[in-house]
Write an enzyme that holds these catalytic residues in place. Structure first.
Site, PDB file in Angstrom:
ATOM      1  N   TYR A 148      62.048  19.954  45.283  1.00 49.34           N
ATOM      2  CA  TYR A 148      61.811  18.598  45.774  1.00 49.34           C
ATOM      3  C   TYR A 148      62.379  18.562  47.032  1.00 49.34           C
ATOM      4  O   TYR A 148      61.521  17.953  48.266  1.00 49.34           O
ATOM      5  CB  TYR A 148      62.338  17.619  44.805  1.00 49.34           C
ATOM      6  CG  TYR A 148      62.197  15.917  45.470  1.00 49.34           C
ATOM      7  CD1 TYR A 148      61.118  15.497  45.206  1.00 49.34           C
ATOM      8  CD2 TYR A 148      63.082  15.625  45.861  1.00 49.34           C
ATOM      9  CE1 TYR A 148      60.779  14.189  45.582  1.00 49.34           C
ATOM     10  CE2 TYR A 148      63.109  14.183  46.376  1.00 49.34           C
ATOM     11  CZ  TYR A 148      61.930  13.516  46.007  1.00 49.34           C
ATOM     12  OH  TYR A 148      61.738  12.068  46.324  1.00 49.34           O
ATOM     13  N   THR A 183      62.567   2.513  40.769  1.00 49.54           N
ATOM     14  CA  THR A 183      61.146   2.611  40.385  1.00 49.54           C
ATOM     15  C   THR A 183      61.124   3.116  38.899  1.00 49.54           C
ATOM     16  O   THR A 183      62.127   3.611  38.402  1.00 49.54           O
ATOM     17  CB  THR A 183      60.422   3.409  41.343  1.00 49.54           C
ATOM     18  OG1 THR A 183      60.705   4.782  41.327  1.00 49.54           O
ATOM     19  CG2 THR A 183      60.609   3.043  42.729  1.00 49.54           C
TER      20      THR A 183
HETATM   21  P1  NAD Z   1      56.683   6.750  40.729  1.00 41.24           P
HETATM   22  O1  NAD Z   1      56.715   7.996  39.999  1.00 41.24           O
HETATM   23  O2  NAD Z   1      57.475   5.484  40.163  1.00 41.24           O
HETATM   24  O3  NAD Z   1      55.264   6.393  41.047  1.00 41.24           O
HETATM   25  C1  NAD Z   1      54.180   7.516  41.518  1.00 41.24           C
HETATM   26  C2  NAD Z   1      52.752   6.941  41.467  1.00 41.24           C
HETATM   27  O4  NAD Z   1      51.963   8.096  41.946  1.00 41.24           O
HETATM   28  C3  NAD Z   1      52.391   6.618  40.018  1.00 41.24           C
HETATM   29  O5  NAD Z   1      51.566   5.514  40.113  1.00 41.24           O
HETATM   30  C4  NAD Z   1      51.200   8.018  39.673  1.00 41.24           C
HETATM   31  O6  NAD Z   1      50.401   7.422  38.676  1.00 41.24           O
HETATM   32  C5  NAD Z   1      50.763   8.080  41.032  1.00 41.24           C
HETATM   33  N1  NAD Z   1      50.294   9.377  41.234  1.00 41.24           N
HETATM   34  C6  NAD Z   1      50.874  10.623  40.455  1.00 41.24           C
HETATM   35  N2  NAD Z   1      50.041  11.668  40.904  1.00 41.24           N
HETATM   36  C7  NAD Z   1      49.209  11.355  41.748  1.00 41.24           C
HETATM   37  C8  NAD Z   1      48.155  12.024  42.322  1.00 41.24           C
HETATM   38  N3  NAD Z   1      47.733  13.157  42.268  1.00 41.24           N
HETATM   39  N4  NAD Z   1      47.491  11.257  43.435  1.00 41.24           N
HETATM   40  C9  NAD Z   1      47.406  10.098  43.344  1.00 41.24           C
HETATM   41  N5  NAD Z   1      48.598   9.172  42.907  1.00 41.24           N
HETATM   42  C10 NAD Z   1      49.288  10.116  42.025  1.00 41.24           C
HETATM   43  O7  NAD Z   1      57.197   7.294  42.397  1.00 41.24           O
HETATM   44  P2  NAD Z   1      58.027   6.322  43.222  1.00 41.24           P
HETATM   45  O8  NAD Z   1      59.557   6.348  42.812  1.00 41.24           O
HETATM   46  O9  NAD Z   1      57.644   5.061  43.501  1.00 41.24           O
HETATM   47  O10 NAD Z   1      58.006   7.370  44.534  1.00 41.24           O
HETATM   48  C11 NAD Z   1      56.793   7.221  45.220  1.00 41.24           C
HETATM   49  C12 NAD Z   1      57.184   8.243  46.667  1.00 41.24           C
HETATM   50  O11 NAD Z   1      58.557   8.027  46.997  1.00 41.24           O
HETATM   51  C13 NAD Z   1      57.367   9.675  46.157  1.00 41.24           C
HETATM   52  O12 NAD Z   1      56.673  10.483  46.986  1.00 41.24           O
HETATM   53  C14 NAD Z   1      58.775   9.954  45.992  1.00 41.24           C
HETATM   54  O13 NAD Z   1      59.032  11.241  46.189  1.00 41.24           O
HETATM   55  C15 NAD Z   1      59.403   9.200  46.924  1.00 41.24           C
HETATM   56  N6  NAD Z   1      60.804   8.792  46.777  1.00 41.24           N
HETATM   57  C16 NAD Z   1      61.296   7.874  45.867  1.00 41.24           C
HETATM   58  C17 NAD Z   1      62.599   7.740  45.676  1.00 41.24           C
HETATM   59  C18 NAD Z   1      63.000   6.845  44.557  1.00 41.24           C
HETATM   60  O14 NAD Z   1      64.164   6.602  44.272  1.00 41.24           O
HETATM   61  N7  NAD Z   1      62.112   6.081  43.703  1.00 41.24           N
HETATM   62  C19 NAD Z   1      63.580   8.466  46.608  1.00 41.24           C
HETATM   63  C20 NAD Z   1      62.855   8.974  47.549  1.00 41.24           C
HETATM   64  C21 NAD Z   1      61.549   9.282  47.619  1.00 41.24           C
END
Ligand code: NAD
Length: 253
Positions: A148, A183
């Site tokens: 990651y 989330t």
């Molecule tokens: P989440 O898992 O809650 O939501 C992810 C969404 O991506 C879902 O709706 C899923 O259906 C969609 N998805 C999965 N595979 C896909 C694909 N191949 N094509 C299109 N859509 C697809 O994730 P989140 O927590 O909202 O995170 C979103 C972004 O933020 C990610 O890139 C994650 O790495 C980054 N991020 C999140 C956090 C956190 O604390 N939540 C922290 C740092 C970075």
């Protein structure tokens, strides 16, 4: 409803839940025309019901589908690359297949999306690209986030390269680096930890924050959406190639 993004068209990936959904909603609230995409059709349907934005199923790991989406919905003013996946474990736990999958979804998808949508922005002489990175593993070493962290570090490099190449042509490219955002992805990590350790969910949540987020508060998806609104608004005209932390003080420590 306000109008910081009035007249702009925004394309959002991974808009079904979490950060992508909150960002799509924030863009709509600020007057943008939004095309929200995800692999989850049911989640998109509920987003459409909530805010009326255009929705379309898009798997960002599929190169032809990405090209077709750009042809169908472009040109756009804003591209929000939200899709990403967390793989837990060290280098010793990561298989060749997991490395391939993580890089395909977290990095190569952004390369594909930018390649497909950037020409339309260049024709307009205007555009803003926002890539979801993370503090974890890329800015700060994070235990058990080997692949990651490698992918999110690559996102920051990709972002700065795109920003540098198109800086004089009206296109800005920035990355957002959160710590913990509450989330469904993070809620699952809290629930898994509570189950594994036999502790209450509140205690598992506090332990997660205590590890990395000294503010001891989760960022909310809405707060993340508000940052995305700022970064793609005209107020951020001089924010270029930034890796913008929103991490409750993790980096500051
Ligand atoms: P989440 O898992 O809650 O939501 C992810 C969404 O991506 C879902 O709706 C899923 O259906 C969609 N998805 C999965 N595979 C896909 C694909 N191949 N094509 C299109 N859509 C697809 O994730 P989140 O927590 O909202 O995170 C979103 C972004 O933020 C990610 O890139 C994650 O790495 C980054 N991020 C999140 C956090 C956190 O604390 N939540 C922290 C740092 C970075």
């Amino acid at each position: 409803m306000s109008n910081r993004l009035a007249g702009k068209t925004a394309f959002v990936t991974a808009a079904g839940q979490g950060i992508g959904r909150a960002t799509a909603l924030a863009f709509v609230q600020q007057g943008a025309r939004v095309i929200a995409t995800d692999v989850n059709a049911a989640a998109l349907e509920s987003l459409h019901k909530e805010c009326g934005c255009t929705v379309d199923v898009l798997d960002v790991t599929q190169a032809e589908a990405v090209q077709a989406a750009a042809a169908k919905h472009g040109p756009v003013d804003v591209l929000f690359n939200g899709a990403g996946f967390v793989h837990a474990g060290s280098v010793l736990d990561c298989t060749e297949e997991e490395w391939e999958f993580a890089f395909s979804l977290n990095v190569r998808s952004q390369f594909r999306m930018i390649k497909a949508f950037l020409p339309g922005m260049l024709k307009k002489g205007n555009g803003s690209i926002i890539n979801m990175a993370s503090v974890a593993g890329s800015i700060k070493g994070a235990p058990s986030r080997f692949v990651y962290g490698a992918t999110k570090a690559a996102v920051i490099g990709l972002t700065k390269s795109v920003a540098a190449d198109f800086i004089t042509q009206g296109v800005r490219c920035n990355a957002i680096c959160p710590g913990w955002v509450l989330t469904p992805l993070v809620q699952k990590q809290i629930d898994d930890r509570a189950r594994a350790q036999g502790i209450p969910v509140e205690q598992a949540a506090a332990a997660l924050l205590g590890d990395k987020q000294p503010s001891m508060q989760f960022t909310t998806p809405d707060q993340l959406g508000a940052l995305a609104v700022f970064l793609c608004s005209d107020a951020a005209i001089n924010v270029r190639g930034a890796a913008w932390n929103m991490d409750g003080g993790w980096v500051a420590q």
